[in-house]
Scaffold this motif. Structure first.
Motif, PDB file in Angstrom:
ATOM      1  N   HIS A   1     -12.039   9.078   3.694  1.00 16.00           N
ATOM      2  CA  HIS A   1     -12.634   9.654   2.496  1.00 16.00           C
ATOM      3  C   HIS A   1     -11.566  10.351   1.666  1.00 16.00           C
ATOM      4  O   HIS A   1     -10.447  10.552   2.115  1.00 16.00           O
ATOM      5  N   GLU A   2     -11.955  10.690   0.469  1.00 19.53           N
ATOM      6  CA  GLU A   2     -11.100  11.447  -0.443  1.00 19.53           C
ATOM      7  C   GLU A   2     -11.783  12.776  -0.723  1.00 19.53           C
ATOM      8  O   GLU A   2     -12.991  12.821  -0.954  1.00 19.53           O
TER       9      GLU A   2
ATOM     10  N   PRO B   1     -14.170   0.903   3.629  1.00 26.80           N
ATOM     11  CA  PRO B   1     -15.004  -0.288   3.422  1.00 26.80           C
ATOM     12  C   PRO B   1     -15.970  -0.581   4.569  1.00 26.80           C
ATOM     13  O   PRO B   1     -16.967  -1.270   4.374  1.00 26.80           O
ATOM     14  N   ASN B   2     -15.694  -0.061   5.755  1.00 23.20           N
ATOM     15  CA  ASN B   2     -16.576  -0.294   6.898  1.00 23.20           C
ATOM     16  C   ASN B   2     -17.677   0.755   7.020  1.00 23.20           C
ATOM     17  O   ASN B   2     -18.506   0.679   7.919  1.00 23.20           O
ATOM     18  N   ASP B   3     -17.685   1.729   6.134  1.00 22.44           N
ATOM     19  CA  ASP B   3     -18.661   2.820   6.181  1.00 22.44           C
ATOM     20  C   ASP B   3     -19.913   2.440   5.398  1.00 22.44           C
ATOM     21  O   ASP B   3     -19.818   1.884   4.301  1.00 22.44           O
ATOM     22  N   GLN B   4     -21.071   2.767   5.930  1.00 20.30           N
ATOM     23  CA  GLN B   4     -22.325   2.476   5.227  1.00 20.30           C
ATOM     24  C   GLN B   4     -22.445   3.248   3.922  1.00 20.30           C
ATOM     25  O   GLN B   4     -23.220   2.882   3.044  1.00 20.30           O
ATOM     26  N   HIS B   5     -21.677   4.320   3.760  1.00 21.36           N
ATOM     27  CA  HIS B   5     -21.711   5.123   2.539  1.00 21.36           C
ATOM     28  C   HIS B   5     -20.500   4.864   1.637  1.00 21.36           C
ATOM     29  O   HIS B   5     -20.167   5.680   0.774  1.00 21.36           O
TER      30      HIS B   5
ATOM     31  N   GLU C   1      -9.812  -2.739  -2.480  1.00 18.98           N
ATOM     32  CA  GLU C   1      -9.521  -1.384  -1.999  1.00 18.98           C
ATOM     33  C   GLU C   1      -8.028  -1.236  -1.720  1.00 18.98           C
ATOM     34  O   GLU C   1      -7.432  -2.072  -1.038  1.00 18.98           O
ATOM     35  N   GLY C   2      -7.416  -0.208  -2.290  1.00 17.02           N
ATOM     36  CA  GLY C   2      -6.021   0.106  -2.011  1.00 17.02           C
ATOM     37  C   GLY C   2      -4.999  -0.643  -2.835  1.00 17.02           C
ATOM     38  O   GLY C   2      -3.799  -0.431  -2.655  1.00 17.02           O
TER      39      GLY C   2
ATOM     40  N   GLY D   1     -13.272  -1.907  -3.787  1.00 17.17           N
ATOM     41  CA  GLY D   1     -12.679  -0.769  -4.478  1.00 17.17           C
ATOM     42  C   GLY D   1     -13.646   0.378  -4.617  1.00 17.17           C
ATOM     43  O   GLY D   1     -14.843   0.177  -4.804  1.00 17.17           O
ATOM     44  N   SER D   2     -13.107   1.588  -4.504  1.00 16.26           N
ATOM     45  CA  SER D   2     -13.933   2.789  -4.554  1.00 16.26           C
ATOM     46  C   SER D   2     -13.277   3.852  -5.418  1.00 16.26           C
ATOM     47  O   SER D   2     -12.083   3.781  -5.703  1.00 16.26           O
ATOM     48  N   ALA D   3     -14.082   4.822  -5.816  1.00 17.30           N
ATOM     49  CA  ALA D   3     -13.598   6.008  -6.525  1.00 17.30           C
ATOM     50  C   ALA D   3     -12.830   5.658  -7.801  1.00 17.30           C
ATOM     51  O   ALA D   3     -11.756   6.185  -8.062  1.00 17.30           O
ATOM     52  N   ILE D   4     -13.380   4.751  -8.605  1.00 13.86           N
ATOM     53  CA  ILE D   4     -12.774   4.457  -9.903  1.00 13.86           C
ATOM     54  C   ILE D   4     -13.349   5.465 -10.893  1.00 13.86           C
ATOM     55  O   ILE D   4     -14.452   5.312 -11.403  1.00 13.86           O
TER      56      ILE D   4
END
Length: 164
Positions: A94-95, A77-81, A35-36, A122-125
């Motif tokens: 969030h984005e 990364p600490n969010d359940q969603h 992430e980031g 990593g998120s939002a790829i």
């Protein structure tokens, strides 16, 4: 590999016998995406969805879902969603999916770190519109508006995205 795969090469994405110029993450490609880090994750990914701004364009594919004013994407990364679409109001990081610029007018979703996200991987790829040629992303793959729409018209759920 088939001609229906999206294959990232040093000169762009090869798809259906054509080379499509694109930009990738400012961190290049990475086998160990975090992430980031701004990197585009290496591997074989699949297209799992498509989002679009109904106030700015017509539904690009029958399976595309509209982006509403409250739609967000969790990148905490600490969010359940983590690494899923969520709705405002939303406290964790969030984005916004409904941006004032056109970058997310059409968003193609990949299965990177989804549906069972590993925290911090990593998120939002996404695959989306670029700011301008050569301007890197935070890890996504981005195209000109025209090319993004042309590719979106030809892909399907399950189309493979190969990042070597």
């Amino acid at each position: 590999m088939t001609s229906d795969d999206l294959v990232l090469t040093p000169k762009g994405v090869r798809f259906q016998g054509r080379l499509w110029p694109c930009t990738i993450g400012k961190g290049g490609t990475s086998q160990s995406k975090r992430e980031g880090d701004g990197a585009t994750p290496r591997g074989m990914h699949q297209i799992v969805g498509m989002l679009y701004r109904p106030d700015r364009l017509a539904q690009p594919r029958p399976w595309a879902r509209p982006i509403g004013p409250l739609d967000l994407w969790s990148d905490d990364p600490n969010d359940q969603h983590y690494n899923t679409q969520v709705r405002a109001p939303y406290l964790p990081s969030h984005e916004k999916l409904r941006r004032s610029d056109p970058l997310y007018d059409l968003v193609i979703l990949t299965d990177w770190n989804w549906p069972n996200a590993v925290a911090g991987r990593g998120s939002a790829i996404f695959i989306h519109q670029y700011r301008r040629p050569g301007f890197p992303t935070e890890g996504c793959i981005a195209f000109s508006r025209r090319n993004l729409h042309a590719i979106a018209a030809q892909i399907r759920i399950g189309t493979r995205l190969i990042v070597a």
